[in-house]
Design a protein around this motif. Structure first.
Motif, PDB file in Angstrom:
ATOM      1  N   ARG A  11       0.877  -1.182   0.000  1.00 49.02           N
ATOM      2  CA  ARG A  11       0.000   0.000   0.000  1.00 49.02           C
ATOM      3  C   ARG A  11       0.901   1.214   0.000  1.00 49.02           C
ATOM      4  O   ARG A  11       1.711   1.378   0.919  1.00 49.02           O
ATOM      5  CB  ARG A  11      -0.906   0.060   1.248  1.00 49.02           C
ATOM      6  CG  ARG A  11      -1.893  -1.069   1.441  1.00 49.02           C
ATOM      7  CD  ARG A  11      -2.793  -1.395   0.274  1.00 49.02           C
ATOM      8  NE  ARG A  11      -3.721  -0.382  -0.176  1.00 49.02           N
ATOM      9  CZ  ARG A  11      -4.996  -0.269   0.180  1.00 49.02           C
ATOM     10  NH1 ARG A  11      -5.505  -1.103   1.065  1.00 49.02           N
ATOM     11  NH2 ARG A  11      -5.769   0.658  -0.338  1.00 49.02           N
ATOM     12  N   ARG A  14       4.624   1.217   1.291  1.00 50.09           N
ATOM     13  CA  ARG A  14       4.907   0.165   2.273  1.00 50.09           C
ATOM     14  C   ARG A  14       4.499  -1.224   1.803  1.00 50.09           C
ATOM     15  O   ARG A  14       3.429  -1.412   1.232  1.00 50.09           O
ATOM     16  CB  ARG A  14       4.136   0.440   3.579  1.00 50.09           C
ATOM     17  CG  ARG A  14       4.701   1.560   4.405  1.00 50.09           C
ATOM     18  CD  ARG A  14       3.854   1.769   5.652  1.00 50.09           C
ATOM     19  NE  ARG A  14       3.806   0.589   6.509  1.00 50.09           N
ATOM     20  CZ  ARG A  14       2.835   0.356   7.403  1.00 50.09           C
ATOM     21  NH1 ARG A  14       1.833   1.183   7.539  1.00 50.09           N
ATOM     22  NH2 ARG A  14       2.885  -0.717   8.163  1.00 50.09           N
ATOM     23  N   ASN A  36      -3.329  -1.678  14.779  1.00 51.63           N
ATOM     24  CA  ASN A  36      -3.845  -0.708  13.811  1.00 51.63           C
ATOM     25  C   ASN A  36      -2.837  -0.478  12.692  1.00 51.63           C
ATOM     26  O   ASN A  36      -1.655  -0.265  12.949  1.00 51.63           O
ATOM     27  CB  ASN A  36      -4.127   0.649  14.482  1.00 51.63           C
ATOM     28  CG  ASN A  36      -5.295   0.610  15.439  1.00 51.63           C
ATOM     29  OD1 ASN A  36      -5.211   1.088  16.572  1.00 51.63           O
ATOM     30  ND2 ASN A  36      -6.387   0.028  15.015  1.00 51.63           N
ATOM     31  N   GLY A  37      -3.316  -0.539  11.456  1.00 53.76           N
ATOM     32  CA  GLY A  37      -2.481  -0.202  10.310  1.00 53.76           C
ATOM     33  C   GLY A  37      -1.571  -1.327   9.840  1.00 53.76           C
ATOM     34  O   GLY A  37      -0.769  -1.126   8.931  1.00 53.76           O
ATOM     35  N   GLY A  39      -2.481  -4.030   8.276  1.00 48.56           N
ATOM     36  CA  GLY A  39      -2.891  -4.556   6.973  1.00 48.56           C
ATOM     37  C   GLY A  39      -4.045  -5.547   6.998  1.00 48.56           C
ATOM     38  O   GLY A  39      -4.275  -6.239   6.001  1.00 48.56           O
ATOM     39  N   LYS A  40      -4.815  -5.572   8.082  1.00 48.04           N
ATOM     40  CA  LYS A  40      -5.928  -6.536   8.166  1.00 48.04           C
ATOM     41  C   LYS A  40      -7.003  -6.243   7.111  1.00 48.04           C
ATOM     42  O   LYS A  40      -7.430  -7.140   6.388  1.00 48.04           O
ATOM     43  CB  LYS A  40      -6.546  -6.509   9.575  1.00 48.04           C
ATOM     44  CG  LYS A  40      -5.566  -6.844  10.677  1.00 48.04           C
ATOM     45  CD  LYS A  40      -6.198  -6.792  12.048  1.00 48.04           C
ATOM     46  CE  LYS A  40      -6.724  -5.420  12.408  1.00 48.04           C
ATOM     47  NZ  LYS A  40      -5.691  -4.353  12.481  1.00 48.04           N
ATOM     48  N   THR A  41      -7.415  -4.967   7.058  1.00 49.20           N
ATOM     49  CA  THR A  41      -8.434  -4.614   6.060  1.00 49.20           C
ATOM     50  C   THR A  41      -7.893  -4.837   4.656  1.00 49.20           C
ATOM     51  O   THR A  41      -8.609  -5.330   3.771  1.00 49.20           O
ATOM     52  CB  THR A  41      -8.875  -3.138   6.243  1.00 49.20           C
ATOM     53  OG1 THR A  41      -9.505  -3.027   7.516  1.00 49.20           O
ATOM     54  CG2 THR A  41      -9.839  -2.684   5.158  1.00 49.20           C
ATOM     55  N   SER A  42      -6.616  -4.514   4.453  1.00 49.69           N
ATOM     56  CA  SER A  42      -6.009  -4.711   3.123  1.00 49.69           C
ATOM     57  C   SER A  42      -6.054  -6.186   2.753  1.00 49.69           C
ATOM     58  O   SER A  42      -6.359  -6.535   1.596  1.00 49.69           O
ATOM     59  CB  SER A  42      -4.567  -4.201   3.129  1.00 49.69           C
ATOM     60  OG  SER A  42      -4.533  -2.845   3.503  1.00 49.69           O
ATOM     61  N   HIS A 188     -10.585  -6.609  16.969  1.00 53.02           N
ATOM     62  CA  HIS A 188      -9.661  -6.267  18.055  1.00 53.02           C
ATOM     63  C   HIS A 188     -10.161  -6.862  19.364  1.00 53.02           C
ATOM     64  O   HIS A 188      -9.450  -6.898  20.357  1.00 53.02           O
ATOM     65  CB  HIS A 188      -9.517  -4.747  18.179  1.00 53.02           C
ATOM     66  CG  HIS A 188      -8.795  -4.124  17.017  1.00 53.02           C
ATOM     67  ND1 HIS A 188      -7.454  -4.341  16.784  1.00 53.02           N
ATOM     68  CD2 HIS A 188      -9.217  -3.334  16.008  1.00 53.02           C
ATOM     69  CE1 HIS A 188      -7.088  -3.686  15.688  1.00 53.02           C
ATOM     70  NE2 HIS A 188      -8.141  -3.080  15.192  1.00 53.02           N
TER      71      HIS A 188
HETATM   72  N1  LIG Z   1      -4.912   3.713  -0.531  1.00 50.81           N
HETATM   73  C1  LIG Z   1      -3.856   3.674   0.276  1.00 50.81           C
HETATM   74  N2  LIG Z   1      -2.679   4.242  -0.084  1.00 50.81           N
HETATM   75  C2  LIG Z   1      -1.617   4.196   0.724  1.00 50.81           C
HETATM   76  N3  LIG Z   1      -1.608   3.566   1.911  1.00 50.81           N
HETATM   77  C3  LIG Z   1      -2.743   2.991   2.306  1.00 50.81           C
HETATM   78  C4  LIG Z   1      -3.929   3.001   1.532  1.00 50.81           C
HETATM   79  N4  LIG Z   1      -4.891   2.341   2.194  1.00 50.81           N
HETATM   80  C5  LIG Z   1      -4.340   1.921   3.347  1.00 50.81           C
HETATM   81  N5  LIG Z   1      -3.053   2.308   3.415  1.00 50.81           N
HETATM   82  C6  LIG Z   1      -2.122   2.039   4.496  1.00 50.81           C
HETATM   83  O1  LIG Z   1      -1.983   0.643   4.628  1.00 50.81           O
HETATM   84  C7  LIG Z   1      -1.790   0.316   5.994  1.00 50.81           C
HETATM   85  C8  LIG Z   1      -2.746  -0.784   6.387  1.00 50.81           C
HETATM   86  O2  LIG Z   1      -4.082  -0.322   6.384  1.00 50.81           O
HETATM   87  P1  LIG Z   1      -5.275  -1.292   6.794  1.00 50.81           P
HETATM   88  O3  LIG Z   1      -6.522  -0.493   6.708  1.00 50.81           O
HETATM   89  O4  LIG Z   1      -5.172  -2.535   5.997  1.00 50.81           O
HETATM   90  O5  LIG Z   1      -4.901  -1.611   8.317  1.00 50.81           O
HETATM   91  P2  LIG Z   1      -5.695  -2.423   9.454  1.00 50.81           P
HETATM   92  O6  LIG Z   1      -4.770  -3.471   9.976  1.00 50.81           O
HETATM   93  O7  LIG Z   1      -7.006  -2.872   8.959  1.00 50.81           O
HETATM   94  O8  LIG Z   1      -5.877  -1.297  10.566  1.00 50.81           O
HETATM   95  P3  LIG Z   1      -7.004  -1.011  11.671  1.00 50.81           P
HETATM   96  O9  LIG Z   1      -6.823  -2.020  12.776  1.00 50.81           O
HETATM   97  O10 LIG Z   1      -6.643   0.361  12.153  1.00 50.81           O
HETATM   98  O11 LIG Z   1      -8.344  -1.055  11.004  1.00 50.81           O
HETATM   99  C9  LIG Z   1      -1.973   1.606   6.798  1.00 50.81           C
HETATM  100  O12 LIG Z   1      -0.687   2.083   7.144  1.00 50.81           O
HETATM  101  C10 LIG Z   1      -2.655   2.524   5.829  1.00 50.81           C
HETATM  102  O13 LIG Z   1      -2.276   3.871   6.046  1.00 50.81           O
END
Ligand SMILES: Nc1ncnc2c1ncn2[C@@H]1O[C@H](COP(=O)(O)OP(=O)(O)OP(=O)(O)O)[C@@H](O)[C@H]1O
Length: 201
Positions: A11, A14, A36-37, A39-42, A188
């Motif tokens: 993303r 990173r 948080n952040g 990458g779970k949602t990704s 979480h």
């Molecule tokens: N479109 C994008 N462009 C650049 N970076 C992105 C984009 N979307 C997400 N990110 C980054 O990717 C990383 C992972 O995001 P993601 O939403 O997958 O995290 P997460 O584990 O689901 O977090 P949370 O527990 O806060 O929901 C974060 O650092 C976020 O800033």
């Protein structure tokens, strides 16, 4: 069965993860964990076919999902944690619109029964903007009942739910698994479900 093979997710600048493998079979669920952040949602968006991995492959019933995304989308239901309900529509209209977008028919009685199951009796005909955060979440989750899907991909499904709704949703996922369904869940919080697999990002 859902499986992922040597997935890499990038993303922006990173690399969130690389070389990730997972498998979820009939009656199994996978808890995707991490801060948080991380990458779970990704990951869930990749598994739902909403984004493509930088490397690696996702398979459904042994076939790469990109070869037949339509068939995969029929078998899978993804519920994100961003507000996916339309504020100006009623709870009932939201369920009907979701069914229409899925190319399915949903009669009023079935939709209303699903809303009642999620404790929304008396709220069926209110525009969703008048509902509380937890009630909006329940409208979204009612799709688990109205849309028959073998694989549930749920991003933070317990957010904003009270303890009764958490137990109810846990029960619903349990029934889904007992019937041979599969689930991938981020949370979480502790998840009120029996033995599952877990992956830490
Ligand atoms: N479109 C994008 N462009 C650049 N970076 C992105 C984009 N979307 C997400 N990110 C980054 O990717 C990383 C992972 O995001 P993601 O939403 O997958 O995290 P997460 O584990 O689901 O977090 P949370 O527990 O806060 O929901 C974060 O650092 C976020 O800033």
């Amino acid at each position: 069965m859902l499986s992922a093979h040597q997935l890499t997710c990038v993303r922006g600048e990173r690399t969130l993860f690389t070389g990730l493998d997972l498998a979820v079979g009939a009656g199994e669920w996978l808890h995707v964990r991490g801060g948080n952040g991380c990458g779970k949602t990704s990951l869930l968006r990749l598994l739902a076919g909403l984004a493509s991995p930088a490397a690696g492959e996702i398979r459904w019933c042994e076939q790469p999902v990109r070869e037949d995304l339509q068939a995969y989308h029929q078998a899978m239901l993804f519920l994100g944690h961003q507000g996916a309900v339309k504020e100006e529509l009623t709870a009932l209209e939201n369920l009907q619109l979701a069914a229409e977008l899925d190319g399915a028919t949903l009669d009023d009685d079935e939709a209303i029964a699903a809303l009642h199951r999620f404790g929304l009796k008396g709220r069926e005909h209110l525009p969703v903007r008048f509902l509380s955060a937890g009630q909006k979440r329940r409208v979204l989750l009612a799709r688990l009942v109205t849309r028959k899907a073998k694989l549930w991909i749920l991003d933070e499904p317990f957010t904003a739910l009270d303890t009764r709704a958490v137990d109810m949703l846990g029960g619903l996922v349990g029934e889904h698994l007992a019937a041979g369904g599969m689930a991938v869940v981020t949370s979480h919080q502790a998840i009120p479900l029996g033995n599952g697999k877990a992956i830490e990002l």
